[in-house]
Scaffold this active site. Structure first.
Site, short mmCIF file in Angstrom:
data_model
loop_
_atom_site.label_atom_id
_atom_site.label_comp_id
_atom_site.label_asym_id
_atom_site.label_seq_id
_atom_site.Cartn_x
_atom_site.Cartn_y
_atom_site.Cartn_z
N GLY A 122 -7.77 7.01 -7.72
CA GLY A 122 -8.52 5.80 -7.37
C GLY A 122 -7.76 4.95 -6.38
N ASN A 123 -8.17 3.71 -6.24
CA ASN A 123 -7.47 2.79 -5.35
C ASN A 123 -7.53 1.38 -5.94
OD1 ASN A 123 -9.91 1.38 -4.23
ND2 ASN A 123 -10.37 3.50 -3.63
N ARG A 124 -6.86 0.45 -5.27
CA ARG A 124 -6.67 -0.89 -5.85
C ARG A 124 -7.78 -1.87 -5.52
NH1 ARG A 124 -2.97 -3.32 -3.35
NH2 ARG A 124 -2.48 -1.81 -1.72
N ALA A 147 -14.23 0.77 -1.13
CA ALA A 147 -13.17 1.71 -0.75
C ALA A 147 -13.49 3.03 -1.45
CB ALA A 147 -11.82 1.17 -1.17
#
Ligand code: PMT
Length: 431
Positions: A214-216, A281
């Site tokens: 995943g991402n932030r 994102a």
């Protein structure tokens, strides 16, 4: 016109009055705002209360006045935070040199500065002071800082001052300040009749039932864009990935936490929408096969084979002209912002792209503020300072609404998309 139908009907305005002889004009300002339909709450600093009493404002507004940063409201909540949250706009008038300095450094020692500091609504500041104080370089630097923060300044006027001298520093007329407040809301309603789809947050690509790639992304940027579109009258669908903020009320929410789920949601919502803003994102790769059971540690190396995810926005760009929405992408870059953003705009076939910086000393991800540059096919279109994400969202909608209308014409008819290029296929597109 009756106040109920006035241009500020339904708006909640907080007027913060600080310690200047011009505080008496704040009484007239409150009246002007109420005549135009606003519900007005007043906060006073201690020195303002020496010029005009809280009773004057309470009698006029029929509402309690906040005169101390420690005041509680009727529900025993902290009054300055409740007002800051409820306000559609905060107006500091008159604003002394001291208050400008406090606001410029984020001090919140009085009820007025605490409200301005805590509020996410636009802040209008109308200074009033002696001419020497106004022209002092420190004051001018503070004013410049406030402008950079996105505060709206109503310039003081030239005239006779309390000192008996004539010069610049007189508080602008209450009607002028009320006009500025009214203009803040003029754009409200400019997206009426439009169907807008916004994606926000990050995707999570499962490796097994508990782990993911995943991402932030917090979802703050996309949420602010959805919220601002809602406030300007659009019908908004928010496609929410994994987010650390709540979706705003008053928008339809579709949850989609993997790239595949987001693709499905976008492909369902985009045809027929007028505008799609992809602030999400989206993970560019996902594990080829997610394990159905939690992968056990057995000492051996673990290889996870990744396959590219579909490029969602590029797929939307390929839709037939009559159902393809006006397309705005985001480019999150750690270097070469302009070249990379324009490359993505062209490769993905977008109308506009919003570039922002990640992974450096300033990181757009997770932050409450952002510094963005918008690019069209002709290059950079904006030079905006660092601003709260909600204010970025307002500026974006000003620009998008303009571009959308000149691309489609006032009647919404489709024209050829600016900057559209044939794509070399998903595999070759830049991410
Ligand atoms: O959520 P916050 O914490 O507020 O942070 C906001 C943000 C930094 C995430 C946001 O402002 C932002 O930049 N979002 C886009 C991040 C991104 O994925 O950029 P990209 O350069 O990888 O993708 C370019 C565009 O293609 C984006 O519009 C993206 O949504 C879209 N895309 C990307 C990959 C993919 N498979 N499909 C897509 O549609």
């Amino acid at each position: 016109m009756s106040p109920e139908r006035g241009p500020l009907a339904g708006r909640r305005i907080v007027v913060g009055v600080t310690g200047s002889i011009a505080a008496y004009k704040a009484v007239l300002l409150v009246r002007r705002l109420m005549e135009r339909g606003a519900t007005v709450d007043v906060a006073l600093t201690r020195s303002a209360a020496a010029f005009v009493t809280p009773l004057t404002f309470a009698s006029l507004t029929h509402r309690p006045v906040v005169s101390d940063v420690l005041d509680l409201d009727a529900e025993q909540q902290i009054a300055h935070i409740e007002l800051a949250e409820a306000a559609d706009a905060v107006v500091v008038a008159p604003a002394t040199a001291n208050v400008l300095a406090e606001l410029a450094i984020g001090m919140a020692s009085s009820s007025v500065t605490a409200i301005a500091c805590a509020s996410r609504a636009p802040v209008v500041v109308a200074p009033a002071m002696d001419a020497g104080m106004w022209t002092n370089p420190a004051t001018q630097r503070n004013v410049a800082t406030l402008r950079e923060f996105g505060y709206l300044l109503v310039e003081p006027e030239v005239g006779s001052l309390a000192s008996g001298l004539t010069g610049i520093g007189r508080l602008a007329e209450p009607g002028t300040i009320a006009d500025t407040v009214e203009r803040l809301f003029e754009r409200a309603g400019d997206l009426e009749g439009l169907r807008v789809v916004v994606s926000a947050g990050g995707t999570r690509e499962p490796i097994d039932p508990v782990r993911f790639i995943g991402n932030r992304s917090s979802g703050k940027m996309g949420t602010a864009i959805a919220e601002a579109a809602r406030d300007r009258g659009a019908t908004v669908t928010l496609i929410a990935g994994a987010m650390s903020v709540n979706p705003p009320p008053g928008v339809s929410v579709v949850n989609a936490t993997t790239a595949q789920a987001m693709r499905q949601a976008v492909m369902r919502e985009a045809p027929g929408a007028d505008i799609l803003v992809m602030a999400a994102a989206v993970a560019d790769f996902a594990p080829k096969q997610a394990s159905g059971r939690k992968i056990k540690r057995d000492g051996a190396e673990l290889q996870v084979e990744l396959v590219p995810n579909p490029d969602i926005i590029a797929e939307v760009a390929e839709m037939p002209t009559d159902i393809r929405p006006f397309l705005i992408g985001f480019a999150a870059e750690s270097q070469d912002l302009e070249a990379n953003a324009i490359g993505k705009l062209r490769d993905k076939g977008l109308d506009l792209i919003v570039g922002n910086v990640v992974g450096g000393p300033f990181d757009a991800i997770g932050s409450d503020e952002n510094k963005v540059t918008v690019f069209g096919s002709e290059g950079a279109l904006t030079d905006w300072p660092m601003l709260p994400k909600r204010q970025i969202a307002e500026r974006l909608w000003d620009l998008i609404a303009d571009r959308y209308r000149s691309a489609r014409g006032p009647d919404g008819a489709q024209k050829e998309k600016a900057g559209r290029r044939p794509r070399a296929g998903s595999a070759g597109s830049r991410r």
